[in-house]
Write a protein that holds these residues in place. Structure first.
Motif, PDB file in Angstrom:
ATOM      1  N   HIS A  52      -3.974  -8.820   7.135  1.00 51.66           N
ATOM      2  CA  HIS A  52      -5.112  -8.009   7.631  1.00 51.66           C
ATOM      3  C   HIS A  52      -4.694  -6.580   8.080  1.00 51.66           C
ATOM      4  CE1 HIS A  52      -7.133 -11.951   7.637  1.00 51.66           C
ATOM      5  NE2 HIS A  52      -6.061 -12.486   8.349  1.00 51.66           N
ATOM      6  N   GLU A  53      -4.162  -5.895   7.077  1.00 52.93           N
ATOM      7  CA  GLU A  53      -3.986  -4.617   7.393  1.00 52.93           C
ATOM      8  C   GLU A  53      -3.116  -4.129   8.669  1.00 52.93           C
ATOM      9  OE1 GLU A  53      -6.206  -5.402   4.435  1.00 52.93           O
ATOM     10  OE2 GLU A  53      -7.473  -5.602   6.188  1.00 52.93           O
ATOM     11  N   GLU A 103      -8.617   4.605   5.526  1.00 54.34           N
ATOM     12  CA  GLU A 103      -7.440   3.804   6.174  1.00 54.34           C
ATOM     13  C   GLU A 103      -7.666   2.328   6.026  1.00 54.34           C
ATOM     14  OE1 GLU A 103      -4.808   6.318   9.546  1.00 54.34           O
ATOM     15  OE2 GLU A 103      -6.717   5.651  10.311  1.00 54.34           O
ATOM     16  N   HIS A 104      -9.048   2.189   5.976  1.00 59.20           N
ATOM     17  CA  HIS A 104      -9.401   0.607   5.735  1.00 59.20           C
ATOM     18  C   HIS A 104      -9.325  -0.109   7.138  1.00 59.20           C
ATOM     19  CE1 HIS A 104      -7.875   0.899   1.260  1.00 59.20           C
ATOM     20  NE2 HIS A 104      -8.704   1.671   1.485  1.00 59.20           N
ATOM     21  N   THR A 105      -9.761   0.478   8.273  1.00 63.74           N
ATOM     22  CA  THR A 105      -9.707  -0.041   9.486  1.00 63.74           C
ATOM     23  C   THR A 105     -11.096   0.291   9.981  1.00 63.74           C
ATOM     24  OG1 THR A 105      -8.824   1.960  10.309  1.00 63.74           O
ATOM     25  CG2 THR A 105      -7.132   0.334   9.859  1.00 63.74           C
ATOM     26  N   ALA A 133      -4.458  -4.826  -0.533  1.00 63.75           N
ATOM     27  CA  ALA A 133      -4.100  -3.656  -1.221  1.00 63.75           C
ATOM     28  C   ALA A 133      -4.570  -3.400  -2.712  1.00 63.75           C
ATOM     29  CB  ALA A 133      -2.617  -3.328  -0.978  1.00 63.75           C
ATOM     30  N   ASN A 168      -1.920  -0.539   8.664  1.00 62.24           N
ATOM     31  CA  ASN A 168      -2.713   0.184   8.597  1.00 62.24           C
ATOM     32  C   ASN A 168      -3.456   0.488  10.206  1.00 62.24           C
ATOM     33  OD1 ASN A 168      -2.807  -1.203   6.050  1.00 62.24           O
ATOM     34  ND2 ASN A 168      -4.503   0.313   5.427  1.00 62.24           N
ATOM     35  N   TRP A 169      -3.637  -0.534  10.910  1.00 57.77           N
ATOM     36  CA  TRP A 169      -3.940  -0.557  12.387  1.00 57.77           C
ATOM     37  C   TRP A 169      -3.131   0.447  13.295  1.00 57.77           C
ATOM     38  CZ3 TRP A 169      -8.540  -1.079  14.136  1.00 57.77           C
ATOM     39  CH2 TRP A 169      -9.732  -1.852  13.292  1.00 57.77           C
ATOM     40  N   GLU A 213       0.137  -7.625   2.090  1.00 56.62           N
ATOM     41  CA  GLU A 213      -1.327  -7.145   2.161  1.00 56.62           C
ATOM     42  C   GLU A 213      -1.836  -7.436   0.946  1.00 56.62           C
ATOM     43  OE1 GLU A 213       0.467  -2.804   4.410  1.00 56.62           O
ATOM     44  OE2 GLU A 213       0.633  -2.866   2.108  1.00 56.62           O
ATOM     45  N   ASN A 239       1.127   3.147   3.220  1.00 60.61           N
ATOM     46  CA  ASN A 239       1.940   2.359   4.234  1.00 60.61           C
ATOM     47  C   ASN A 239       3.466   2.667   3.897  1.00 60.61           C
ATOM     48  OD1 ASN A 239      -0.244   1.738   5.516  1.00 60.61           O
ATOM     49  ND2 ASN A 239      -0.280  -0.443   4.594  1.00 60.61           N
ATOM     50  N   ASP A 245       0.953  -1.249  -0.126  1.00 62.59           N
ATOM     51  CA  ASP A 245       0.042  -0.042  -0.033  1.00 62.59           C
ATOM     52  C   ASP A 245       0.768   1.268  -0.085  1.00 62.59           C
ATOM     53  OD1 ASP A 245      -1.667   2.194   0.535  1.00 62.59           O
ATOM     54  OD2 ASP A 245      -2.956   0.979   1.929  1.00 62.59           O
TER      55      ASP A 245
END
Length: 410
Positions: free
Chosen positions: A168-169, A351-353, A144, A172-173, A141, A52, A49
């Motif tokens: 699992h991101e 952020e996909h979270t 992504a 991102n987390w 990822e 990231n 990503d």
């Protein structure tokens, strides 16, 4: 091969002018990612990503349409892999020294018989950031936007004893809670969003072409605020108008704006890739009674949601506060009412979270940032109101505090 910096360009820790954060900030982020990797017993993490990559290294270029990645080992230094011509850009933007930047040869670009991730995988195993053994656990990822099935297959083909699993991101987390320096970037982005939205609202006039309004929006986005420059947004300005305002995610045309129609505006202020999205609605002429009623309900619902948005609350509880208010007016909203924000690259600034929806049990904590987006898309008409907020111990800080109401131009 590793690519040396171009003549006259400093590399590694010396090249600080083009980086938005000090080196220690990146090292702290890497530490948190590797701590989470250890918790999950991961030996390596393949990061693709572009948001990231930027978060972990500062690398910033429009190169994400080509295969590229950062490989983070469970311990030790990460290594960046890009197209050779793009590897030069890492020496300008990333904190990594030249020895941690690797450019794959040009002859691998757009070939049907071989893929850049073939080269990346071989090189990563050689330098030890990937391990091909039954004991290794490698995550990537897998969801992504810019990690193609061919890229995954090429990478997996070179790890014959290791199955690649979904990250699992993970990064991102880690990004969800913003550092004080990141919060400052978001505040500048909010100022740009506020200024740009006011320009957009002022530009909505009968007879003006939609594209003329968007030209002013894009100019303001790049111009920035407080002598601090703006950046390109992950999503272009959206300008559904009239009947099309009942549908989200439409952009613009060269048609003129007309009296008797409403226009929804969704845009973002961006500073050093940090996004503050914002949405408002403008009615040219007296709005229909139902539009005015909907606008009032949504504003009341927004206030209820923001009042509930405090550390310890869950995304579900924030969603319920809004839903209860608009339900009393006879309205419902099937889609989520918000999501976490921060760094963004095309095609998305989320952020996909965390999402603010009925199923979200994640507890909110200070330092998180959200786009609370309240779009009501009806048959033949629509209304949008949104806020970008930064969460503190005592509640949310509005990053672009414009009036929260339907703008009517008579």
């Amino acid at each position: 091969m590793s690519v040396s910096p171009p003549s006259g360009v400093l590399s590694g820790t010396e090249n600080i002018e083009s980086r938005p954060f000090p080196r220690q900030e990146y090292l702290d982020r890497l530490r948190r990612v590797q701590e989470e990797m250890a918790r999950r017993s991961l030996s390596s993490l393949v990061v693709v990503d572009p948001a990231n990559l930027y978060y972990l290294t500062g690398y910033n270029a429009w190169s994400f349409y080509m295969p590229q990645c950062l490989i983070v080992p469970g311990a030790g230094d990460p290594h960046l892999f890009t197209r050779a011509m793009d590897a030069q850009g890492a020496h300008y933007t990333a904190y990594l020294p030249a020895s941690q930047v690797h450019g794959y040869p040009e002859e691998l670009v757009h070939r049907p018989d071989v893929h850049p991730f073939d080269w990346i995988a071989q090189r990563a195993v050689e330098i030890g950031v990937l391990e091909d053994s039954a004991d290794a656990r490698v995550a990537a990822e897998l969801d992504a936007h810019f990690f193609s099935p061919r890229g995954y297959l090429a990478l997996q083909a070179h790890l014959r004893h290791t199955r690649i699993e979904d990250s699992h991101e993970l990064v991102n987390w880690v990004r969800v809670v913003k550092s004080p320096l990141e919060q400052d970037k978001l505040r500048v982005a909010g100022e740009i969003a506020q200024r740009t939205m006011q320009i957009a609202i002022d530009a909505i006039e009968p007879g003006r072409r939609q594209c003329d309004v968007v030209a002013e929006i894009q100019y303001a986005q790049a111009l920035g605020a407080r002598k601090l420059g703006g950046d390109y947004p992950a999503i272009v300005p959206m300008l559904p108008t009239g009947e099309t305002a009942g549908t989200p995610h439409l952009t613009w045309s060269d048609l003129p704006l007309r009296t008797g129609e409403a226009t929804t505006i969704e845009l973002a202020g961006v500073h050093h890739r940090y996004h503050a999205p914002l949405a408002r609605t403008v009615s040219l002429g007296q709005p229909p009674a139902e539009l005015s009623r909907c606008a009032g309900a949504v504003t009341e619902g927004l206030h209820a949601a923001l009042e509930r948005m405090k550390p310890g609350a869950t995304g579900r509880e924030v969603h319920a506060a809004f839903t209860e208010v608009i339900g009393a007016y006879g309205y419902s909203k099937a889609s989520r009412i918000g999501y976490s924000i921060g760094i963004g690259y095309p095609p998305d600034w989320g952020e996909h979270t965390i999402s603010l929806r009925a199923e979200e049990e994640t507890e909110l904590v200070a330092g998180m940032a959200f786009h609370v987006i309240l779009g009501m898309w009806m048959h033949g008409w629509g209304y949008e109101l949104s806020e970008s907020v930064l969460l503190h111990d005592d509640g949310p800080e509005r990053l672009a505090p414009l009036p929260q109401e339907l703008t009517v131009k008579i």
